[in-house]
Design a protein around this motif. Sequence first.
Motif, short mmCIF file in Angstrom:
data_model
loop_
_atom_site.label_atom_id
_atom_site.label_comp_id
_atom_site.label_asym_id
_atom_site.label_seq_id
_atom_site.Cartn_x
_atom_site.Cartn_y
_atom_site.Cartn_z
N LEU B 17 0.87 -1.17 0.00
CA LEU B 17 0.00 0.00 0.00
C LEU B 17 0.90 1.22 0.00
CD1 LEU B 17 -2.42 -1.16 2.84
CD2 LEU B 17 -2.65 -1.53 0.39
N VAL B 20 -2.09 5.02 0.38
CA VAL B 20 -3.50 4.77 0.08
C VAL B 20 -4.39 5.56 1.03
CG1 VAL B 20 -5.30 3.02 0.16
CG2 VAL B 20 -3.12 2.50 -0.89
N THR B 21 -5.36 6.27 0.50
CA THR B 21 -6.32 6.98 1.34
C THR B 21 -7.73 6.63 0.88
OG1 THR B 21 -6.63 8.91 -0.05
CG2 THR B 21 -4.76 8.95 1.46
N LYS B 22 -8.69 6.86 1.78
CA LYS B 22 -10.09 6.65 1.43
C LYS B 22 -10.96 7.63 2.18
CE LYS B 22 -13.70 4.69 -0.32
NZ LYS B 22 -13.93 4.60 -1.77
N MET B 60 -10.66 -2.17 -0.50
CA MET B 60 -9.83 -1.43 -1.46
C MET B 60 -8.80 -2.36 -2.09
SD MET B 60 -9.25 2.43 -0.15
CE MET B 60 -8.53 2.03 1.42
N ARG B 66 -13.18 1.85 -4.43
CA ARG B 66 -12.10 2.58 -5.11
C ARG B 66 -11.23 3.28 -4.07
NH1 ARG B 66 -12.27 2.97 -10.30
NH2 ARG B 66 -10.75 4.64 -10.27
N VAL B 67 -9.94 3.43 -4.37
CA VAL B 67 -9.10 4.23 -3.48
C VAL B 67 -9.37 5.70 -3.79
CG1 VAL B 67 -7.29 2.47 -3.35
CG2 VAL B 67 -7.16 4.25 -5.08
N SER B 68 -9.26 6.55 -2.74
CA SER B 68 -9.39 7.99 -3.00
C SER B 68 -8.05 8.59 -3.39
CB SER B 68 -9.95 8.70 -1.77
OG SER B 68 -11.16 8.11 -1.37
N ILE B 72 -2.00 0.78 -4.96
CA ILE B 72 -1.93 -0.57 -4.38
C ILE B 72 -1.17 -1.43 -5.38
CG2 ILE B 72 -3.24 -2.58 -3.65
CD1 ILE B 72 -5.54 -0.71 -2.96
N GLN B 80 -4.78 -0.55 -8.46
CA GLN B 80 -5.88 0.22 -7.86
C GLN B 80 -6.97 0.59 -8.85
OE1 GLN B 80 -2.80 1.26 -8.09
NE2 GLN B 80 -2.69 3.34 -8.85
#
Lengths: 305, 365
Positions: B17, B20-22, B60, B66-68, B72, B80
Amino acid sequence: MVENAHSLNIAASLVLLLGITYILGPLYLTFATASQSYEYLLRSGLAWIPGDQLFNNIARIFTETRIPLQMLNSLLVALSQAVATCALSFLAAYAIVGFRARWAGVVFALILATIMLPLDIRVITTYQVASNVLAPVNWLLDATGLNGVIGEVFGAPLHLEWSVLNTHFGFIAPLVAHGTGTFLFCQFFRTLPADLFKAARMDGAGPVRFMFDILLPLARTPFAALFVLTFLSGWTQYLWPLVASSTPDMQTAVVGLARLSPDTDGAVPDFPLIMAGALIVSIIPLAMIALLQRYLVRGLVLSEK
Amino acid sequence: MNAIDTAIRAAASSIALKGVTKSYDAAHQVIPPMDAEFRAGEFTVVLGPSGCGKSTLLQMIAGLERVSGGAIVIGGREVQNLEPKHRGCAMVFQNYALYPHMSVFDNVAYSLKVAGMPKPERIERVEAVARMLGLSELLARRPSQLSGGQRQRVAIGRAIVREPGVLLFDEPLSNLDAQLRHDMRLELADLHRRIGATTAFVTHDQVEAMTLADRILILNKGRIEQFDTPKAIYHRPASVFVAKFIGSPPMNVLPVTGDGSVLRLADGQVVVEAPLNGNFVLGIRPEDIVFGTGGPLKARLRYREDLGSHSVLAADLAGEVVRVATPFGVDIAEATDLSLSFPQARLHLFDAATGRALPGAIGAQ
Ligand SMILES: Nc1ncnc2c1ncn2[C@@H]1O[C@H](COP(=O)(O)OP(=O)(O)O)[C@@H](O)[C@H]1O
Ligand SMILES: [Mg+2]
């Protein structure tokens, strides 16, 4: 307590008996009348006891009236309507529940609102639309001034005309959109675990594949319930086929049945003939209920084992 | 050894990762930028209280969310933006999510069917998986005719039949009763030993995490608190959050103040000598507290729980409740005074403001 329960039992039985009489009474009168001759009816009024003319009257339905042809109309209309309603409701509900559409809530509310607008109260506007389905296009051409241009180029403004009155399609289409059906499927889909869709996606199934492989088989019971309900209502639908049909050959059986009584004032209708017709016309919905009644109950309760 | 075991072992890929943010809405971020690597073939447990973003993280990775932001990387490939089926992941869900209208065979075979595998091969694969999981007798049944544990196994079979590079589990044991949960835990550990798939296993249950994991990633409000082996997490918790989350009963934490020579509790009792100034949080595990030897700390017993193998005493110490684990059968009445001592080697010290561990300051770290 025991005595109480006993008297309660008697009371309940009495109420049930009353209910049965209320329902079976008219059916019995229908049957009794259908088995008497027209002359007997003229002589003695209401037929309380069955006679021996039942098969004769039924034969007359087949030889003297258009009811058999009209039953075919009814069958076509009711079946198409049931199939189309089920398909449309299913797809609409899938779109609302299955996808995180932004306006899904509003769309759902609007669809529910149509339950309060049955065809009976919008019959005049529906008639206008059905008499020329393309009227909105004409209006649009006029309103945008496009018709002015067309008039100059081609010599005459464009006026499109397509009437679906007196066609089977015209009988079916206005009744296909079904708020209750969409609601039924929406509620059913909401009882399914959300992870089912995710599991299918992990297995590589897209939304369409998921619909055919998983949603459709699971929705068997609500499907059957809605199918029976819309078939019955399509079969017994009176107002719209009456308004939208203009020739006897296109009329549905229920309309044709009503038309068996003479238009002239004062003449006594041939009640034995009409009642024999009623018996025949009822056979198909009766058979439908007999065959599918367990789906009817289960589908509306919405509990899948 | 089954062919499928070796195939999965060969396919095992690492997951990286990268930032990675969400966020589901603009207002708040469920997962702030996160960097972590799940090593190939390892059993990684993602542990955290409910609502901390564990499922979101897993989905994710799977491609269900979906990743924000961020990337990945699975087995060296950026995934991703790929559909789930192209990521080589398989997932086991909390409530199994088996297809209710399909037989066990069809449930397990469904992904192969969607992928267009010819029928004879499909049958062979499903039967191999069924043998491995002890499902051979059940292939014709519907999910509704199975017990909870059997359904669980079908869900696992459905996941491994595609020989995925990564196996994802989202709280798969939380619907089972205690005995079955224990059995399934052993089965899962055994399965992992045999097939060696890269596994990410989400749970809020620390016992599952401690027993199953090669490494545990502890999540708190979407942030990584600590990512280490179970042993390291137990013996060297990186923060107060981890200290209080792991162990049953969990570690005792007490606010202390340093005056440059000793650390004192809120009521002035001296715990330990240390050349520290300021406010700290002191941690000690219940089983590390020495009790009944005339130790320096005075506490008052509130109540005791006898657990058969041992007893847990809950005592008031400087306005806080301290739990002490003792061998079973200690004869002591409630509401009596206790004297305790905290062995210095067993103490953990944390910064009072940040909650992070201060390794090397005193004791255990
Ligand atoms: N589809 C969603 N829409 C909006 N918020 C969500 C959604 N899914 C999860 N969340 C929020 O994200 C946070 C983390 O959820 P989740 O990942 O399910 O936690 P966990 O699995 O650790 O219990 C929660 O606060 C939850 O409310
Ligand atoms: Mg979760």
